[in-house]
Design an enzyme around this catalytic site. Sequence first.
Site, PDB file in Angstrom:
ATOM      1  N   LYS A 111      36.613  38.938  50.005  1.00  0.00           N
ATOM      2  CA  LYS A 111      37.860  38.307  50.476  1.00  0.00           C
ATOM      3  C   LYS A 111      37.725  36.790  50.455  1.00  0.00           C
ATOM      4  CE  LYS A 111      40.989  41.506  51.768  1.00  0.00           C
ATOM      5  NZ  LYS A 111      40.435  42.718  52.289  1.00  0.00           N
ATOM      6  N   LYS A 190      39.500  47.693  39.652  1.00  0.00           N
ATOM      7  CA  LYS A 190      39.890  48.649  40.690  1.00  0.00           C
ATOM      8  C   LYS A 190      41.362  48.431  41.042  1.00  0.00           C
ATOM      9  CE  LYS A 190      39.145  49.247  45.703  1.00  0.00           C
ATOM     10  NZ  LYS A 190      40.269  48.903  46.452  1.00  0.00           N
ATOM     11  N   LYS A 193      46.156  46.527  45.981  1.00  0.00           N
ATOM     12  CA  LYS A 193      47.337  45.697  46.275  1.00  0.00           C
ATOM     13  C   LYS A 193      47.033  44.231  46.027  1.00  0.00           C
ATOM     14  CE  LYS A 193      47.560  48.718  49.822  1.00  0.00           C
ATOM     15  NZ  LYS A 193      47.113  48.972  51.165  1.00  0.00           N
TER      16      LYS A 193
HETATM   17  P1  ADP Z   1      43.990  48.071  48.585  1.00  0.00           P
HETATM   18  O1  ADP Z   1      42.698  47.842  47.857  1.00  0.00           O
HETATM   19  O2  ADP Z   1      45.108  48.307  47.656  1.00  0.00           O
HETATM   20  O3  ADP Z   1      44.290  46.993  49.603  1.00  0.00           O
HETATM   21  P2  ADP Z   1      43.201  49.625  50.807  1.00  0.00           P
HETATM   22  O4  ADP Z   1      41.998  48.754  50.923  1.00  0.00           O
HETATM   23  O5  ADP Z   1      44.270  49.523  51.824  1.00  0.00           O
HETATM   24  O6  ADP Z   1      43.815  49.421  49.356  1.00  0.00           O
HETATM   25  O7  ADP Z   1      42.696  51.112  50.699  1.00  0.00           O
HETATM   26  C1  ADP Z   1      43.198  52.221  51.399  1.00  0.00           C
HETATM   27  C2  ADP Z   1      42.399  53.448  51.048  1.00  0.00           C
HETATM   28  O8  ADP Z   1      42.595  53.777  49.676  1.00  0.00           O
HETATM   29  C3  ADP Z   1      40.884  53.288  51.225  1.00  0.00           C
HETATM   30  O9  ADP Z   1      40.330  54.505  51.701  1.00  0.00           O
HETATM   31  C4  ADP Z   1      40.392  52.969  49.842  1.00  0.00           C
HETATM   32  O10 ADP Z   1      39.066  53.332  49.653  1.00  0.00           O
HETATM   33  C5  ADP Z   1      41.352  53.784  48.991  1.00  0.00           C
HETATM   34  N1  ADP Z   1      41.553  53.103  47.713  1.00  0.00           N
HETATM   35  C6  ADP Z   1      42.187  51.934  47.520  1.00  0.00           C
HETATM   36  N2  ADP Z   1      42.189  51.588  46.226  1.00  0.00           N
HETATM   37  C7  ADP Z   1      41.526  52.575  45.582  1.00  0.00           C
HETATM   38  C8  ADP Z   1      41.177  52.807  44.220  1.00  0.00           C
HETATM   39  N3  ADP Z   1      41.534  51.964  43.266  1.00  0.00           N
HETATM   40  N4  ADP Z   1      40.475  53.916  43.914  1.00  0.00           N
HETATM   41  C9  ADP Z   1      40.121  54.803  44.875  1.00  0.00           C
HETATM   42  N5  ADP Z   1      40.425  54.648  46.173  1.00  0.00           N
HETATM   43  C10 ADP Z   1      41.107  53.549  46.537  1.00  0.00           C
END
Ligand code: ADP
Length: 321
Positions: A111, A190, A193
Amino acid sequence: MRILTGIQPSGTPHIGNYFGAMRQIINIQEKGETFVFLADYHSLTTSPEPAQLRANVLELALNFLACGVNTEKSTVLFRQSDVPEVCELTWILNNVTPVGLLERAHSYKDKIAKGFSPNNGLFSYPVLMASDILLYQSNLVPVGKDQKQHLEITRDIAIKFNNQYGEVFTIPDELIPEEVAIVPGTDGQKMSKSYHNTIPIFGKEKEIKKAIMNVVTDCKQLEEPKDPDTCNVVALYKLVATPEELEEMKAKYRAGGYGYGHAKLALFDKLWAYFEPMRKRRAELEQNLDYVWEVLRKGAERARAEATVTMAKVREAVGLR
Ligand code: ADP
Ligand code: TRP
């Protein structure tokens, strides 16, 4: 057995969230009482607009319910901030958390590298997450691969607390689905958001099609044979196709004469059909928001009952009562 997980209401949920987190919860929820919460305290670490945060909480609740979280039967769905005891526990756990442990957290370093201001909330994010898990004496925590380190930190904190003050906390395990691992985004990184590379679960047809058409591939011409094992389109298709359909696409790649445009259209069709029942359920729920708020209220009540029991033990153990 207590199963627990949280998702941040930090934007429109995408298919990475679905395949990496939500689907697992839906599949496992019959195995024990499952706590699922909308991690709005965690979202504050990146300073969202207040109105946006509120809207995102509702959006995420709708998505969970539409995707099949069964709050009538096994699942307790609640908003993290409806159980403020978690903040009290965070403070207490801060005092058994070595700074070095937090300094090693990848998510914090990532971050900061991305330009977020290094505020203390961002730094102690894993302690709040540990509190989420330990407050409800969770046994199993379904999460994506990127959260593995946070679970390790949680166990370190719990063990340290238990050693110092007596056995108060259950030591949790993570549940990480191997076959999904990391869902790639439209740019091949990956899906996240924060990288603006997502395919939303409930976007409009045109929006989803556009996102899929933008998935990066190499520049091979239509007639050339292609490598399915390094292609983002195939990696995404795998999530929604049957094994036979996947093999069929891979064979077409290897044979040549099959373009990335064809593969992207096939991906769109499958993905759109996959989420059809959920879109329908979501539309119904949108017409009945009172029901959604009531689910969250009842969820918070149940979660809070559990939190009260743990906090009484914690306060007693550390000498606050
Ligand atoms: P973002 O990366 O979009 O901000 P979050 O960190 O809010 O997403 O993730 C919410 C959940 O979804 C977590 O359990 C995370 O491990 C899973 N997750 C997010 N992005 C992925 C991805 N690209 N592949 C697999 N799992 C994901
Ligand atoms: N940090 C998690 C994520 O970004 C969300 C989260 C917060 C969580 N508290 C949790 C996940 C407790 C599991 C358990 O995905």
